[in-house]
Design a protein around this motif. Sequence first.
Motif, PDB file in Angstrom:
ATOM      1  N   GLY A 165      46.983  85.772  24.223  1.00  0.00           N
ATOM      2  CA  GLY A 165      46.913  86.217  25.612  1.00  0.00           C
ATOM      3  C   GLY A 165      47.757  87.418  25.966  1.00  0.00           C
ATOM      4  N   ALA A 166      48.450  88.014  24.999  1.00  0.00           N
ATOM      5  CA  ALA A 166      49.292  89.175  25.290  1.00  0.00           C
ATOM      6  C   ALA A 166      48.428  90.396  25.610  1.00  0.00           C
ATOM      7  CB  ALA A 166      50.218  89.473  24.121  1.00  0.00           C
ATOM      8  N   PHE A 167      49.006  91.305  26.378  1.00  0.00           N
ATOM      9  CA  PHE A 167      48.341  92.561  26.760  1.00  0.00           C
ATOM     10  C   PHE A 167      49.214  93.720  26.295  1.00  0.00           C
ATOM     11  CE2 PHE A 167      47.910  96.175  29.580  1.00  0.00           C
ATOM     12  CZ  PHE A 167      46.539  96.361  29.653  1.00  0.00           C
ATOM     13  N   ILE A 168      48.619  94.601  25.482  1.00  0.00           N
ATOM     14  CA  ILE A 168      49.324  95.783  24.977  1.00  0.00           C
ATOM     15  C   ILE A 168      48.655  97.010  25.602  1.00  0.00           C
ATOM     16  CG2 ILE A 168      50.117  97.030  22.935  1.00  0.00           C
ATOM     17  CD1 ILE A 168      50.967  94.085  22.905  1.00  0.00           C
ATOM     18  N   GLY A 169      49.382  97.768  26.405  1.00  0.00           N
ATOM     19  CA  GLY A 169      48.804  98.899  27.110  1.00  0.00           C
ATOM     20  C   GLY A 169      48.439 100.055  26.189  1.00  0.00           C
ATOM     21  N   SER A 170      47.621 100.969  26.691  1.00  0.00           N
ATOM     22  CA  SER A 170      47.177 102.128  25.918  1.00  0.00           C
ATOM     23  C   SER A 170      48.361 102.957  25.440  1.00  0.00           C
ATOM     24  CB  SER A 170      46.266 103.006  26.777  1.00  0.00           C
ATOM     25  OG  SER A 170      45.100 102.319  27.145  1.00  0.00           O
ATOM     26  N   GLY A 171      48.314 103.380  24.194  1.00  0.00           N
ATOM     27  CA  GLY A 171      49.336 104.253  23.643  1.00  0.00           C
ATOM     28  C   GLY A 171      50.670 103.610  23.356  1.00  0.00           C
ATOM     29  N   ALA A 172      50.783 102.305  23.539  1.00  0.00           N
ATOM     30  CA  ALA A 172      52.046 101.618  23.240  1.00  0.00           C
ATOM     31  C   ALA A 172      52.261 101.549  21.728  1.00  0.00           C
ATOM     32  CB  ALA A 172      52.042 100.217  23.834  1.00  0.00           C
ATOM     33  N   THR A 173      53.517 101.508  21.330  1.00  0.00           N
ATOM     34  CA  THR A 173      53.877 101.347  19.923  1.00  0.00           C
ATOM     35  C   THR A 173      54.776 100.123  19.785  1.00  0.00           C
ATOM     36  OG1 THR A 173      53.772 103.726  19.488  1.00  0.00           O
ATOM     37  CG2 THR A 173      55.045 102.388  17.936  1.00  0.00           C
ATOM     38  N   ILE A 174      54.372  99.212  18.899  1.00  0.00           N
ATOM     39  CA  ILE A 174      55.178  98.021  18.610  1.00  0.00           C
ATOM     40  C   ILE A 174      55.741  98.221  17.205  1.00  0.00           C
ATOM     41  CG2 ILE A 174      55.247  95.513  18.644  1.00  0.00           C
ATOM     42  CD1 ILE A 174      54.074  96.789  21.212  1.00  0.00           C
ATOM     43  N   VAL A 175      57.066  98.334  17.089  1.00  0.00           N
ATOM     44  CA  VAL A 175      57.648  98.655  15.789  1.00  0.00           C
ATOM     45  C   VAL A 175      57.569  97.445  14.858  1.00  0.00           C
ATOM     46  CG1 VAL A 175      59.192 100.364  16.830  1.00  0.00           C
ATOM     47  CG2 VAL A 175      60.028  98.049  16.415  1.00  0.00           C
ATOM     48  N   ALA A 176      57.692  97.721  13.569  1.00  0.00           N
ATOM     49  CA  ALA A 176      57.491  96.706  12.534  1.00  0.00           C
ATOM     50  C   ALA A 176      58.394  95.487  12.742  1.00  0.00           C
ATOM     51  CB  ALA A 176      57.744  97.307  11.162  1.00  0.00           C
ATOM     52  N   GLY A 177      57.790  94.308  12.546  1.00  0.00           N
ATOM     53  CA  GLY A 177      58.532  93.060  12.551  1.00  0.00           C
ATOM     54  C   GLY A 177      58.784  92.418  13.892  1.00  0.00           C
ATOM     55  N   VAL A 178      58.388  93.076  14.981  1.00  0.00           N
ATOM     56  CA  VAL A 178      58.637  92.554  16.326  1.00  0.00           C
ATOM     57  C   VAL A 178      57.617  91.470  16.675  1.00  0.00           C
ATOM     58  CG1 VAL A 178      58.451  93.188  18.785  1.00  0.00           C
ATOM     59  CG2 VAL A 178      59.819  94.576  17.232  1.00  0.00           C
ATOM     60  N   THR A 179      58.014  90.504  17.495  1.00  0.00           N
ATOM     61  CA  THR A 179      57.095  89.489  18.018  1.00  0.00           C
ATOM     62  C   THR A 179      56.878  89.734  19.506  1.00  0.00           C
ATOM     63  OG1 THR A 179      57.700  87.787  16.406  1.00  0.00           O
ATOM     64  CG2 THR A 179      56.754  87.027  18.480  1.00  0.00           C
ATOM     65  N   ILE A 180      55.610  89.718  19.915  1.00  0.00           N
ATOM     66  CA  ILE A 180      55.231  89.821  21.327  1.00  0.00           C
ATOM     67  C   ILE A 180      54.770  88.431  21.750  1.00  0.00           C
ATOM     68  CG2 ILE A 180      53.764  90.961  23.025  1.00  0.00           C
ATOM     69  CD1 ILE A 180      55.706  92.844  21.543  1.00  0.00           C
ATOM     70  N   GLY A 181      55.472  87.826  22.702  1.00  0.00           N
ATOM     71  CA  GLY A 181      55.226  86.435  23.060  1.00  0.00           C
ATOM     72  C   GLY A 181      53.921  86.203  23.805  1.00  0.00           C
ATOM     73  N   LYS A 182      53.583  84.939  23.935  1.00  0.00           N
ATOM     74  CA  LYS A 182      52.357  84.518  24.586  1.00  0.00           C
ATOM     75  C   LYS A 182      52.290  85.047  26.019  1.00  0.00           C
ATOM     76  CE  LYS A 182      49.661  80.321  25.530  1.00  0.00           C
ATOM     77  NZ  LYS A 182      49.627  78.837  25.380  1.00  0.00           N
ATOM     78  N   ASN A 183      51.153  85.669  26.348  1.00  0.00           N
ATOM     79  CA  ASN A 183      50.868  86.199  27.696  1.00  0.00           C
ATOM     80  C   ASN A 183      51.846  87.289  28.148  1.00  0.00           C
ATOM     81  OD1 ASN A 183      48.631  84.461  28.068  1.00  0.00           O
ATOM     82  ND2 ASN A 183      49.999  82.799  28.681  1.00  0.00           N
ATOM     83  N   ALA A 184      52.592  87.879  27.217  1.00  0.00           N
ATOM     84  CA  ALA A 184      53.456  89.004  27.563  1.00  0.00           C
ATOM     85  C   ALA A 184      52.610  90.239  27.863  1.00  0.00           C
ATOM     86  CB  ALA A 184      54.420  89.299  26.414  1.00  0.00           C
ATOM     87  N   ARG A 185      53.205  91.185  28.602  1.00  0.00           N
ATOM     88  CA  ARG A 185      52.506  92.422  28.966  1.00  0.00           C
ATOM     89  C   ARG A 185      53.379  93.618  28.585  1.00  0.00           C
ATOM     90  NH1 ARG A 185      48.122  91.724  32.072  1.00  0.00           N
ATOM     91  NH2 ARG A 185      48.250  93.824  32.929  1.00  0.00           N
ATOM     92  N   ILE A 186      52.763  94.551  27.856  1.00  0.00           N
ATOM     93  CA  ILE A 186      53.448  95.759  27.403  1.00  0.00           C
ATOM     94  C   ILE A 186      52.832  96.951  28.122  1.00  0.00           C
ATOM     95  CG2 ILE A 186      54.174  97.124  25.430  1.00  0.00           C
ATOM     96  CD1 ILE A 186      55.030  94.113  25.372  1.00  0.00           C
TER      97      ILE A 186
END
Length: 211
Positions: A165-186
């Motif tokens: 359920g997470a949302f990652i916005g356009s052009g976002a960068t998630i660096v290696a090894g990171v966790t994005i939690g349930k229903n989080a918004r970037i």
Amino acid sequence: MEKPVIIFGAKGIAHPALEIFNSNNVIVYGLLDEDEKIHGTEINTVTVLGNPEDDGFLKLIGQKTVAFVAEENPKYRKFLVELLNERRKVQPVNAIHERSYISTDASIGHGNFINANVNVGAGAQVGSHCIIHSAAIIEHKAKVGDFVQIGAGAVINSDVVVEEGAFIGSGATIVAGVTIGKNARIGAGSVVISTVGANETVFGNPAAKVK
């Protein structure tokens, strides 16, 4: 895909999904949408037939046609998926653009929308019912849960975990090894350098929590 497809939803990603099926020589039987005002209208010569919950159309799913869910609202998208699971005992099919690249040992679930120039790397895992917009990159061994939305041009680096359920916005960068939690918004354009908790919203470079 031998059977024609019925697209659930006639707005948002429905039009590019229709283009994806057309480019893959898959016949689209019609579209279904809850908005009665657009019933009987056409998108690129394909008719919006009626409501997604109409038994007259639902009974076609699994026998004569397959289904793809093109609804972007997460709650309604999940409702339509569960409707198909429970009443027709089927999973929606994937809509994968012919110009996307999916590694031979990546795994992909059901009902995903994967647009042009998306790159899914070696050993990556993508769940079911995700929406992945144009030119997004999911690097090797990244894990993307169910019902995740990834904006155009976003980069999910290696060994990242994106939970359901997470949302990652356009052009976002998630660096290696990171966790994005349930229903989080970037937020769009953000650079995420540390773990984001469930239901948190972050934005910026480096990304910080939005209160």
